[in-house]
Motif scaffolding. Sequence first.
Motif, PDB file in Angstrom:
ATOM      1  N   ALA A   1       3.196   8.403   7.598  1.00 45.00           N
ATOM      2  CA  ALA A   1       1.788   8.778   7.545  1.00 45.00           C
ATOM      3  C   ALA A   1       1.362   9.399   8.873  1.00 45.00           C
ATOM      4  O   ALA A   1       0.428  10.183   8.923  1.00 45.00           O
ATOM      5  N   LYS A   2       2.048   9.027   9.935  1.00 46.22           N
ATOM      6  CA  LYS A   2       1.714   9.514  11.270  1.00 46.22           C
ATOM      7  C   LYS A   2       2.991   9.826  12.025  1.00 46.22           C
ATOM      8  O   LYS A   2       3.913   9.019  12.027  1.00 46.22           O
TER       9      LYS A   2
ATOM     10  N   PRO B   1      -2.113   8.182  -5.724  1.00 48.92           N
ATOM     11  CA  PRO B   1      -2.208   7.545  -7.038  1.00 48.92           C
ATOM     12  C   PRO B   1      -2.872   8.491  -8.043  1.00 48.92           C
ATOM     13  O   PRO B   1      -3.751   9.267  -7.676  1.00 48.92           O
TER      14      PRO B   1
ATOM     15  N   LYS C   1      -1.033   1.252  -6.021  1.00 54.25           N
ATOM     16  CA  LYS C   1      -1.848   2.471  -6.119  1.00 54.25           C
ATOM     17  C   LYS C   1      -3.277   2.289  -5.634  1.00 54.25           C
ATOM     18  O   LYS C   1      -4.207   2.911  -6.114  1.00 54.25           O
TER      19      LYS C   1
ATOM     20  N   PRO D   1     -12.306   7.336 -10.598  1.00 51.09           N
ATOM     21  CA  PRO D   1     -12.683   6.202 -11.438  1.00 51.09           C
ATOM     22  C   PRO D   1     -13.810   6.610 -12.404  1.00 51.09           C
ATOM     23  O   PRO D   1     -14.671   7.423 -12.043  1.00 51.09           O
TER      24      PRO D   1
ATOM     25  N   GLU E   1       8.364   5.061  -4.824  1.00 48.91           N
ATOM     26  CA  GLU E   1       7.084   4.511  -5.276  1.00 48.91           C
ATOM     27  C   GLU E   1       6.429   3.603  -4.240  1.00 48.91           C
ATOM     28  O   GLU E   1       5.248   3.326  -4.315  1.00 48.91           O
ATOM     29  N   GLU E   2       7.234   3.138  -3.288  1.00 50.72           N
ATOM     30  CA  GLU E   2       6.661   2.262  -2.274  1.00 50.72           C
ATOM     31  C   GLU E   2       5.959   3.086  -1.191  1.00 50.72           C
ATOM     32  O   GLU E   2       4.871   2.753  -0.740  1.00 50.72           O
TER      33      GLU E   2
ATOM     34  N   GLU F   1     -16.651   5.424 -13.541  1.00 47.64           N
ATOM     35  CA  GLU F   1     -18.070   5.375 -13.169  1.00 47.64           C
ATOM     36  C   GLU F   1     -18.430   6.539 -12.249  1.00 47.64           C
ATOM     37  O   GLU F   1     -19.510   7.124 -12.344  1.00 47.64           O
ATOM     38  N   VAL F   2     -17.505   6.833 -11.317  1.00 49.07           N
ATOM     39  CA  VAL F   2     -17.769   7.883 -10.338  1.00 49.07           C
ATOM     40  C   VAL F   2     -17.777   9.242 -11.024  1.00 49.07           C
ATOM     41  O   VAL F   2     -18.644  10.086 -10.766  1.00 49.07           O
TER      42      VAL F   2
ATOM     43  N   ILE G   1      -0.221  -0.830  -1.595  1.00 50.43           N
ATOM     44  CA  ILE G   1      -0.156   0.618  -1.803  1.00 50.43           C
ATOM     45  C   ILE G   1       0.680   0.978  -3.023  1.00 50.43           C
ATOM     46  O   ILE G   1       0.328   1.884  -3.776  1.00 50.43           O
ATOM     47  N   SER G   2       1.775   0.239  -3.253  1.00 51.63           N
ATOM     48  CA  SER G   2       2.553   0.559  -4.461  1.00 51.63           C
ATOM     49  C   SER G   2       1.785   0.143  -5.712  1.00 51.63           C
ATOM     50  O   SER G   2       2.104   0.566  -6.814  1.00 51.63           O
TER      51      SER G   2
ATOM     52  N   LEU H   1       5.126   6.296  -1.676  1.00 49.93           N
ATOM     53  CA  LEU H   1       4.405   7.379  -2.353  1.00 49.93           C
ATOM     54  C   LEU H   1       4.870   8.760  -1.875  1.00 49.93           C
ATOM     55  O   LEU H   1       4.077   9.559  -1.359  1.00 49.93           O
TER      56      LEU H   1
ATOM     57  N   VAL I   1     -16.036   0.991  -7.161  1.00 52.32           N
ATOM     58  CA  VAL I   1     -14.632   1.174  -6.783  1.00 52.32           C
ATOM     59  C   VAL I   1     -14.265   0.213  -5.667  1.00 52.32           C
ATOM     60  O   VAL I   1     -13.199  -0.422  -5.688  1.00 52.32           O
TER      61      VAL I   1
ATOM     62  N   ILE J   1      -5.299   2.758  -2.145  1.00 55.72           N
ATOM     63  CA  ILE J   1      -5.203   3.263  -0.767  1.00 55.72           C
ATOM     64  C   ILE J   1      -6.458   2.810  -0.027  1.00 55.72           C
ATOM     65  O   ILE J   1      -7.507   3.433  -0.117  1.00 55.72           O
TER      66      ILE J   1
ATOM     67  N   ASP K   1      -0.137   2.538   7.727  1.00 58.56           N
ATOM     68  CA  ASP K   1       0.522   3.781   8.137  1.00 58.56           C
ATOM     69  C   ASP K   1       1.937   3.525   8.647  1.00 58.56           C
ATOM     70  O   ASP K   1       2.594   4.461   9.099  1.00 58.56           O
TER      71      ASP K   1
ATOM     72  N   LEU L   1       1.989   8.645 -10.553  1.00 57.98           N
ATOM     73  CA  LEU L   1       1.658   9.270  -9.267  1.00 57.98           C
ATOM     74  C   LEU L   1       1.215  10.707  -9.488  1.00 57.98           C
ATOM     75  O   LEU L   1       1.407  11.283 -10.563  1.00 57.98           O
TER      76      LEU L   1
END
Lengths: 470, 470
Positions: free
Chosen positions: B184-185, B215, A244, B284, B102-103, B286-287, A241-242, B105, A287, A246, A375, B127
């Motif tokens: 996160a939860k 990110p 970047k 990204p 940063e770890e 391409e997207v 995750i660090s 986020l 991706v 997810i 999480d 970020l």
Amino acid sequence: MITVETKQQFIHLVGSENYDDSKVGRLVYSYDATPQFQSMPDAVIAPRNTEEVAEIVKICNKNHIPIVPRGSGTNLCAGTCPTEGGLVLLFKHMNQILEIDEENLTVTVQPGVITLDMIHAVEEKGLFYPPDPSSMKISTIGGNINENSGGLRGLKYGVTRDYVIALEAVMPNGDIIRTGGKLAKDVAGYDLTRLFVGSEGTLCIITEATLKLVPMPETKKTILALYQDLEAAARSVSKIISNKIIPTTLEFLDQPTLQVVEDFVKIGLPTNVKAVLLIEQDGPQEVVDRDIQKIAQVCTSEQAVSVQVAESEEQADALRTARRSALSALARLKPTTILEDATVPRSEIAKMVTAINDIAEQYNVKICTFGHAGDGNLHPTCPTDSRDHDEIERVEQAFAAIFEKAIELGGTITGEHGVGEMKAPYLELKLGKEGIAAMKTLKQAFDPNNIMNPGKIFAKDERKRVVVTT
Amino acid sequence: MITVETKQQFIHLVGSENYDDSKVGRLVYSYDATPQFQSMPDAVIAPRNTEEVAEIVKICNKNHIPIVPRGSGTNLCAGTCPTEGGLVLLFKHMNQILEIDEENLTVTVQPGVITLDMIHAVEEKGLFYPPDPSSMKISTIGGNINENSGGLRGLKYGVTRDYVIALEAVMPNGDIIRTGGKLAKDVAGYDLTRLFVGSEGTLCIITEATLKLVPMPETKKTILALYQDLEAAARSVSKIISNKIIPTTLEFLDQPTLQVVEDFVKIGLPTNVKAVLLIEQDGPQEVVDRDIQKIAQVCTSEQAVSVQVAESEEQADALRTARRSALSALARLKPTTILEDATVPRSEIAKMVTAINDIAEQYNVKICTFGHAGDGNLHPTCPTDSRDHDEIERVEQAFAAIFEKAIELGGTITGEHGVGEMKAPYLELKLGKEGIAAMKTLKQAFDPNNIMNPGKIFAKDERKRVVVTT
């Protein structure tokens, strides 16, 4: 206590076929999926529509009769145990998908809809409802909302709360209110929608919900990374995750869990490693390919002994199903299975996993750990036997120590299961006296007669969670 | 009223340099960015830390002195107008970015941090903090949280609420509580975090916040699509999304707005078309390429007369800046500018735009419309003159008709600006009597002495929003 007169009012309202106060009928709803908690309701009632719910609530409020709204009872916090008796309210008649709106990307449902049925229905339209609690095959959306359920895809997509955008709810005074709408933005007053999500049936009875959907991801891929070092696996989680990335899913299983799951599902899971990470990414093909490659590099750099991409959707699905079956698999070991959900910031996962193992050793109990590592949401699980009072005492102490450690690391006592009756005695650890006071103020204001699922969230006393109540 | 003794208590607490009850000092904080609302505070106070905030609140609660927490006052609902006098509480000393993690986020900030300063700080680490209210150059994070601010990137990324994961708050009784965490939860009790976001300073004073980051998207592209048919533009909006593309930004400007903006920014915007859509996608490479191509196809198929991809980041930035300057540009036309944010399900955008034009004609007022079309969040804006009582009367009637139409279409009276004092008389349109009653119950329970930003959200009477208060 429900008087003869009140019983007649209920029957007059919903019909005798929807009111059951027989011993057998009540016994069935005297417990839920949570071990060790049981309490008899006075009756079970199944209203057919919102207006009937409102009338039931008015009668209950007038007569101070507790109401416990219940979906499939799959929660793990004794959230639907009728702790103080009263009515268990079922949604078996309120189980329709009312609308899938493809223009606004929403689905509107009654609370009794089975989660997976709704997921399948929206997937047929190319839409995606991300929250996927492990119980989704039997859980209801109403239950998911009351508990703010998580799931395996929470890391990237969030939890149930993040998808509920409108509710119809019956307040304790019988008022029917509507919150939110099919709206991306709405700041008209307090956010009652999110307040009610996760309120465990203690503030209102949810009778309808509109959920946000997202476009179905184009594709997905699954990786299995094997480790001989627990901490290396945990470090990989925060490093991914660090970096970047997810992922959709970032699951952790320790060796004891792996062994038990493999014994159960027999799909050839490795059982000679200390830990595995099950990682999934979804999205556009390019991706997904790129992220999966980067994830594999991170795992390898953190001493994974093997990093394998699932070769087919069938193989990936077998891995996911194996992970989802962890609780069922563990439940086969011993008569009583206590599954917890201590949660920490993901940077602290390595410390937490180590602490859980130390604590298990210190109290001489077996604890298998798995969970949503991305999480920071771990499920330390103890196969035990409630009849062994000596062991149960140690289990209780071990879990108390686990909760304390989680709080010390900046975490919480429950990431996705809720407080219910089970975790109420520990809530002050997380919130402090002042935090509890603020929440009690809110509860008392909405529900002065304490009829809405009483005995949940707020502890009556210091009684610990592992108690034999038979 | 603040007595001499109470004043001495405040000065003893924060120092005389941080307490101002001079006429000039008070006048500056007697209004905010909302036209037509003004009320003198009794004093202005600038605490230096959370403990001082708590002490101030205790004194205010004891003496029933209103407190109005204020960032930069850029809100558009008279949310920081000291309607009932009392203290305006400034965060000029509490304006630090405390940590970028940063770890996990996350970024942890004090309420007085300027939004764009924080965005720049996290962008330096690769970020991304998505909420980008048009006022972000001067607005504070504390203000954004109190109002649950939206912005141009809300369609894909959500609003402020979706990024607040932990708060420190001072309750009306002076208790300091912490909600959530770097988690996160977290389902440990009621979701006070989300309840407090958007509560407009009426429930507590937020003194610290932890925000979730994502990110930084790899790249972005911008399209400008021109239309000679308003409804075709509106139809394109829902067609893009029902084609399962969620752009970052999907903005709409009608011809009158375009003209005014071009007069202001002079970047060569087309002014001879009926409407433009400004559409941005990030992600990204391409997207982004693929989505932009699909979006262009949809716009063309819906009779866009021109579809242009911005050739450089500079050109794209000029377009974004032009859009962000819409309010400033419109404000040059007439002495008084009334900007609204009626919001509807996005499928109803075409109907709403048509209705706004019909209503403007019916009441003989000029209304320019722009806004976050992808969110269904429109900003019908009326350049007028508060001294022209006859016109103001018609403006008021026109906006009342607009709100009613929004509600009729399943929408809301405010998508991102908040209720404040300005929209309080209209709240019942959205919530009904029962919904208002539920919210009042909550307010009274937390703040029985009504000291927290009184006069906001709940209307005292049926007085309409357009009033001359000088």
